[in-house]
Design a protein around this motif. Structure first.
Motif, PDB file in Angstrom:
ATOM      1  N   THR A 195       0.815  -1.214  -0.259  1.00  0.00           N
ATOM      2  CA  THR A 195      -0.012   0.061  -0.115  1.00  0.00           C
ATOM      3  C   THR A 195       0.785   1.205  -0.064  1.00  0.00           C
ATOM      4  O   THR A 195       2.135   1.170  -0.065  1.00  0.00           O
ATOM      5  CB  THR A 195      -0.806  -0.033   1.240  1.00  0.00           C
ATOM      6  OG1 THR A 195      -1.840   0.980   1.135  1.00  0.00           O
ATOM      7  CG2 THR A 195      -0.005  -0.188   2.637  1.00  0.00           C
ATOM      8  N   LYS A 212     -10.154  -2.072  13.617  1.00  0.00           N
ATOM      9  CA  LYS A 212      -9.618  -1.209  12.419  1.00  0.00           C
ATOM     10  C   LYS A 212      -8.129  -1.024  13.108  1.00  0.00           C
ATOM     11  O   LYS A 212      -7.627  -1.115  14.167  1.00  0.00           O
ATOM     12  CB  LYS A 212     -10.275  -0.081  12.487  1.00  0.00           C
ATOM     13  CG  LYS A 212     -11.627  -0.152  12.521  1.00  0.00           C
ATOM     14  CD  LYS A 212     -12.279  -0.656  11.284  1.00  0.00           C
ATOM     15  CE  LYS A 212     -13.601  -0.782  11.377  1.00  0.00           C
ATOM     16  NZ  LYS A 212     -14.507  -1.522  10.134  1.00  0.00           N
ATOM     17  N   ARG A 223      -4.098   6.408   6.249  1.00  0.00           N
ATOM     18  CA  ARG A 223      -5.204   5.318   5.644  1.00  0.00           C
ATOM     19  C   ARG A 223      -5.681   4.448   6.872  1.00  0.00           C
ATOM     20  O   ARG A 223      -4.959   3.942   7.820  1.00  0.00           O
ATOM     21  CB  ARG A 223      -4.339   4.450   4.802  1.00  0.00           C
ATOM     22  CG  ARG A 223      -3.967   5.185   3.378  1.00  0.00           C
ATOM     23  CD  ARG A 223      -3.094   4.386   2.548  1.00  0.00           C
ATOM     24  NE  ARG A 223      -2.471   5.140   1.510  1.00  0.00           N
ATOM     25  CZ  ARG A 223      -3.021   5.299   0.283  1.00  0.00           C
ATOM     26  NH1 ARG A 223      -4.197   4.501   0.053  1.00  0.00           N
ATOM     27  NH2 ARG A 223      -2.472   6.236  -0.523  1.00  0.00           N
ATOM     28  N   TRP A 225      -7.607   1.153   7.993  1.00  0.00           N
ATOM     29  CA  TRP A 225      -8.061  -0.452   7.223  1.00  0.00           C
ATOM     30  C   TRP A 225      -8.899  -1.343   8.151  1.00  0.00           C
ATOM     31  O   TRP A 225      -9.095  -1.067   9.556  1.00  0.00           O
ATOM     32  CB  TRP A 225      -6.698  -1.056   7.220  1.00  0.00           C
ATOM     33  CG  TRP A 225      -5.541  -0.459   6.502  1.00  0.00           C
ATOM     34  CD1 TRP A 225      -4.661   0.550   7.098  1.00  0.00           C
ATOM     35  CD2 TRP A 225      -5.117  -0.423   5.158  1.00  0.00           C
ATOM     36  NE1 TRP A 225      -3.903   1.077   5.790  1.00  0.00           N
ATOM     37  CE2 TRP A 225      -4.116   0.350   4.679  1.00  0.00           C
ATOM     38  CE3 TRP A 225      -5.903  -1.458   4.105  1.00  0.00           C
ATOM     39  CZ2 TRP A 225      -3.697   0.350   3.661  1.00  0.00           C
ATOM     40  CZ3 TRP A 225      -5.323  -1.343   2.721  1.00  0.00           C
ATOM     41  CH2 TRP A 225      -4.097  -0.510   2.496  1.00  0.00           C
ATOM     42  N   ASP A 226      -9.530  -2.001   7.488  1.00  0.00           N
ATOM     43  CA  ASP A 226     -10.352  -3.091   8.272  1.00  0.00           C
ATOM     44  C   ASP A 226      -9.480  -4.290   8.738  1.00  0.00           C
ATOM     45  O   ASP A 226      -8.635  -4.699   7.605  1.00  0.00           O
ATOM     46  CB  ASP A 226     -11.729  -3.476   7.334  1.00  0.00           C
ATOM     47  CG  ASP A 226     -12.437  -4.643   8.458  1.00  0.00           C
ATOM     48  OD1 ASP A 226     -13.270  -4.150   9.256  1.00  0.00           O
ATOM     49  OD2 ASP A 226     -12.352  -5.819   8.289  1.00  0.00           O
ATOM     50  N   TRP A 227      -9.338  -4.423   9.898  1.00  0.00           N
ATOM     51  CA  TRP A 227      -8.534  -5.737  10.484  1.00  0.00           C
ATOM     52  C   TRP A 227      -8.948  -6.954   9.522  1.00  0.00           C
ATOM     53  O   TRP A 227      -7.970  -7.747   9.063  1.00  0.00           O
ATOM     54  CB  TRP A 227      -8.401  -5.703  11.631  1.00  0.00           C
ATOM     55  CG  TRP A 227      -7.665  -7.131  12.172  1.00  0.00           C
ATOM     56  CD1 TRP A 227      -8.210  -8.279  12.599  1.00  0.00           C
ATOM     57  CD2 TRP A 227      -6.251  -7.438  12.002  1.00  0.00           C
ATOM     58  NE1 TRP A 227      -7.488  -9.279  12.988  1.00  0.00           N
ATOM     59  CE2 TRP A 227      -6.231  -8.803  12.606  1.00  0.00           C
ATOM     60  CE3 TRP A 227      -5.217  -6.929  11.944  1.00  0.00           C
ATOM     61  CZ2 TRP A 227      -5.016  -9.357  12.878  1.00  0.00           C
ATOM     62  CZ3 TRP A 227      -4.203  -7.092  12.060  1.00  0.00           C
ATOM     63  CH2 TRP A 227      -3.856  -8.618  12.370  1.00  0.00           C
ATOM     64  N   HIS A 230      -8.688  -6.895   5.790  1.00  0.00           N
ATOM     65  CA  HIS A 230      -7.326  -6.048   5.284  1.00  0.00           C
ATOM     66  C   HIS A 230      -7.675  -5.089   4.156  1.00  0.00           C
ATOM     67  O   HIS A 230      -6.994  -5.241   3.106  1.00  0.00           O
ATOM     68  CB  HIS A 230      -6.485  -7.104   5.102  1.00  0.00           C
ATOM     69  CG  HIS A 230      -6.481  -8.113   4.197  1.00  0.00           C
ATOM     70  ND1 HIS A 230      -6.151  -8.086   2.937  1.00  0.00           N
ATOM     71  CD2 HIS A 230      -6.500  -9.609   4.630  1.00  0.00           C
ATOM     72  CE1 HIS A 230      -6.739  -9.467   2.246  1.00  0.00           C
ATOM     73  NE2 HIS A 230      -6.570 -10.226   3.377  1.00  0.00           N
ATOM     74  N   THR A 231      -8.835  -4.566   3.977  1.00  0.00           N
ATOM     75  CA  THR A 231      -9.113  -3.630   3.038  1.00  0.00           C
ATOM     76  C   THR A 231      -9.173  -1.903   3.558  1.00  0.00           C
ATOM     77  O   THR A 231      -9.454  -1.822   4.679  1.00  0.00           O
ATOM     78  CB  THR A 231     -10.727  -3.822   2.555  1.00  0.00           C
ATOM     79  OG1 THR A 231     -11.599  -3.643   3.534  1.00  0.00           O
ATOM     80  CG2 THR A 231     -10.707  -5.181   1.941  1.00  0.00           C
ATOM     81  N   GLU A 232      -9.037  -0.952   2.546  1.00  0.00           N
ATOM     82  CA  GLU A 232      -8.811   0.195   2.905  1.00  0.00           C
ATOM     83  C   GLU A 232     -10.187   0.903   2.924  1.00  0.00           C
ATOM     84  O   GLU A 232     -11.131   0.486   2.124  1.00  0.00           O
ATOM     85  CB  GLU A 232      -8.061   0.962   1.675  1.00  0.00           C
ATOM     86  CG  GLU A 232      -7.599   2.360   2.195  1.00  0.00           C
ATOM     87  CD  GLU A 232      -6.816   2.807   1.003  1.00  0.00           C
ATOM     88  OE1 GLU A 232      -7.423   3.731   0.271  1.00  0.00           O
ATOM     89  OE2 GLU A 232      -5.712   2.622   0.893  1.00  0.00           O
ATOM     90  N   GLU A 233     -10.423   1.499   4.191  1.00  0.00           N
ATOM     91  CA  GLU A 233     -11.611   2.125   4.223  1.00  0.00           C
ATOM     92  C   GLU A 233     -11.838   3.711   4.245  1.00  0.00           C
ATOM     93  O   GLU A 233     -12.687   4.302   3.571  1.00  0.00           O
ATOM     94  CB  GLU A 233     -12.142   1.640   5.818  1.00  0.00           C
ATOM     95  CG  GLU A 233     -12.714   0.413   5.931  1.00  0.00           C
ATOM     96  CD  GLU A 233     -13.213   0.095   7.232  1.00  0.00           C
ATOM     97  OE1 GLU A 233     -13.364   1.049   7.954  1.00  0.00           O
ATOM     98  OE2 GLU A 233     -13.818  -1.022   7.479  1.00  0.00           O
TER      99      GLU A 233
END
Length: 448
Positions: A195, A212, A223, A225-227, A230-233
Motif C-alpha cells: 500500500t 481497525k 489510511r 484499514w479493516d483488520w 485487510h481492506t482500505e476504508e
C-alpha cells in the motif's frame, strides 16, 4: 562372543593417560569451564521474585489508599532492603517516580553481522524482545538474561514500525517498501499486502477495539484499514508532506498524525474529516503518543522540542527543551502516568516527569546512552526495564539501580565538569556537522 568383542573394542579405543586424547579432554574441560563461567557472569533481571512479593502483599493490603500509603515499606538505600524491592506496580497507589528513571545499563546486545535497529517491541507478557533491523530481519532476545534466541527474515526492505493489537493476538509490521504484514504471537506470517504507493510506512496503530488500524507513510496520507478483511476504508488527506507518525486514541474515535509539514492533525476516522490542527512545532514532527489517560498528547519534533497538549481544552500544557539535537523517539511509562522517556539524534536518553510535582527540566539524563540516533524505545509491561534501539546497531536494556547505588548518575564534581565541557562544545557546534568525543571515548557523530 558379543561381550568379548565389545570389551576388546573399548580397550582398543580407550584413551591412555598422558596421551593426545587426554590432552584433548583437558582442553574440552577447560573450554567447558570457561563457558560455564561466562554463563555465570551473564547479567539477568529476574522479575518473578518481586512479582510474587507483590501478589503476597495484595492479600493483606487494604483497599483504602491512605492505608496503602501508611503500610507501604520504606526502602532504605542499603543492600539489605533488596528482598523488599518489588515491581513498580506495587507503588501504583502512591508512585515513587524516581523508580521509573532507569539509568543503569543492564545489558548491551549486538547480533553478528548486525544492522541499525529501526524498531522494537516486547512480546505480550514481556518474556522476549523483538527487534527489526535495516535489512528487514527479526531478532528475538530473551527478556530476563538478554540472550540471543532467533533471527529470521521478515521483510525485503528496512523495518519501519511494529505494533501489537490490544488483545495481544496479532502483530503488525511495516517496511520502507510500503508492505504491511500480519504475524501471529508465535511470529508466523499470516497476511501481507502492499500500500501507500510503495512509499515507506512510518507508523501503525490499532483502534481500541482492534477491529481497525491506521497507517501513515511518505505519500502524505493516513489510511484506515479493516483488520479482518485487510481492506482500505478511508484515506485521510490534508498533510502537505510526508506523514512520520500516527497514533489512535486509547478509548475514542480520534487519530493523531504528525508530518514533515510541521503540523499535528486530529482526525475523525469515521467521516475522514480533520477535527483540529496544532501549529506548535517549527520543524518535522517525528513522533506522537497518547497518554493512557486519554487526555494528554505528546509530540516530538526535529526542532528539539517535546510538547504536551491537553486535548480537553485543546491547549499546550508545556514545552520541554532538553535535547540539543532532534528528538527521534518517545515512550510513556506504562504505570507512572506523568513519566515518559525520550531519545535524540545524538544518542541522548532523557527521563521526564510532567506531573503536579514535575518540572520542565529533565528528571534524569544519560548523555551517551548510544553513539548514534535512538530510533525506537519500548518499556517492559511491568515498567522495570526500558529497551532502546539505535543506529549504532546496538539494543540496550536499562533498569533500576540497586538500592544505594548511583550507577549511571553523574554525582561527582569531576564527572559533572567534564560532561558540561562536552555539552558546551556540542552546543557551540550549533546546527553544523561536527564530531564530539564523549567522556568514555565514544565518538558521537551529530549531523543535521
Amino acid at each position: 562372543a558379543s561381550l568379548s568383542s565389545y570389551y576388546s573394542y573399548i580397550n582398543a579405543n580407550m584413551p591412555r593417560p598422558g596421551g593426545p586424547s587426554a590432552q584433548g579432554d583437558d582442553n574440552d574441560g577447560q573450554k567447558a569451564a570457561e563457558a560455564e563461567e561466562r554463563n555465570l557472569k551473564r547479567k539477568c533481571i529476574d522479575y518473578h521474585a518481586p512479582a510474587v512479593l507483590d501478589l503476597e502483599s495484595r492479600l493483606y493490603r487494604k483497599a483504602c489508599r491512605t492505608a496503602h500509603v501508611r503500610d507501604a515499606p520504606f526502602l532504605q538505600p542499603h543492600s539489605s532492603y533488596l528482598p523488599r524491592l518489588g515491581l513498580p506496580i506495587m507503588d501504583a497507589g502512591a508512585p515513587c517516580h524516581s523508580m521509573a528513571y532507569l539509568t543503569y545499563i543492564a545489558h548491551v546486545t549486538r547480533a553478528k553481522n548486525s544492522q541499525p535497529v529501526m524498531s522494537l517491541s516486547w512480546t505480550p507478557g514481556g518474556r522476549r524482545l523483538l527487534t527489526g533491523n535495516q535489512e528487514g530481519e527479526f531478532t528475538l532476545w530473551d527478556g530476563i538474561n538478554f540472550s540471543f534466541e532467533l533471527i529470521m527474515s521478515a521483510h525485503d526492505n528496512s523495518f519501519r514500525c511494529m505494533a501489537w493489537s490490544h488483545n495481544n493476538n496479532y502483530l503488525l509490521t511495516s517496511d520502507a517498501g510500503g508492505n504491511i504484514k500480519y504475524w501471529s504471537p508465535s511470529i508466523a506470517p499470516v497476511q501481507s499486502f502492499d500500500t501507500h504507493n510503495g512509499q515507506p510506512i512510518h507508523g501503525l496503530t490499532f483502534s481500541p477495539a482492534d477491529t481497525k488500524f491506521a497507517s501513515c507513510g511518505d505519500d502524505a496520507t493516513v489510511r484506515v484499514w479493516d483488520w479482518a478483511t485487510h481492506t482500505e476504508e478511508r484515506v485521510l488527506e490534508g498533510h502537505g508532506w510526508d506523514v512520520k507518525a500516527v497514533a489512535w486514541h486509547p478509548r475514542s474515535s480520534v487519530i493523531c498524525s504528525g508530518s514533515k509539514d510541521n503540523l499535528v492533525k486530529l482526525w475523525d476516522p469515521r467521516s475522514g474529516s480533520n477535527l483540529s490542527t496544532l501549529y506548535g512545532h517549527k520543524n518535522t514532527v517525528t513522533k506522537v503518543a497518547w497518554n493512557d489517560n486519554g487526555n494528554w498528547l505528546l509530540t516530538a519534533s526535529r526542532d528539539q522540542l517535546i510538547k504536551v497538549y491537553d486535548i480537553r481544552a485543546m491547549r499546550e500544557l508545556c514545552s520541554l527543551k532538553g535535547h540539543h539535537k532532534e528528538v527521534t523517539s518517545i515512550a510513556w511509562h506504562p504505570l507512572c502516568e506523568s513519566v515518559f522517556a525520550s531519545g535524540g539524534m545524538d544518542g541522548t536518553l532523557l527521563y521526564w516527569d510532567i506531573g503536579s510535582r514535575g518540572s520542565e527540566e529533565p528528571a534524569a539524563r544519560i548523555p551517551y546512552a548510544h553513539d548514534m540516533a535512538i530510533w525506537d524505545m519500548k518499556w517492559h509491561p511491568a515498567g522495570h526495564i526500558l529497551a532502546t534501539g539505535s543506529n549504532d546497531r546496538q539494543t540496550k536494556f536499562w533498569s533500576r539501580n540497586r538500592l544505594g547505588s548511583t550507577a549511571g548518575l553523574e554525582n561527582d564534581a569531576e564527572a559533572d565538569e567534564e560532561a558540561s565541557e562536552v555539552l558546551h562544545d556540542e552546543m557551540e557546534l550549533g546546527n553544523h556537522v561536527g564530531i564530539v568525543i564523549g567522556r568514555r571515548g565514544a565518538t558521537i557523530i551529530a549531523m543535521q
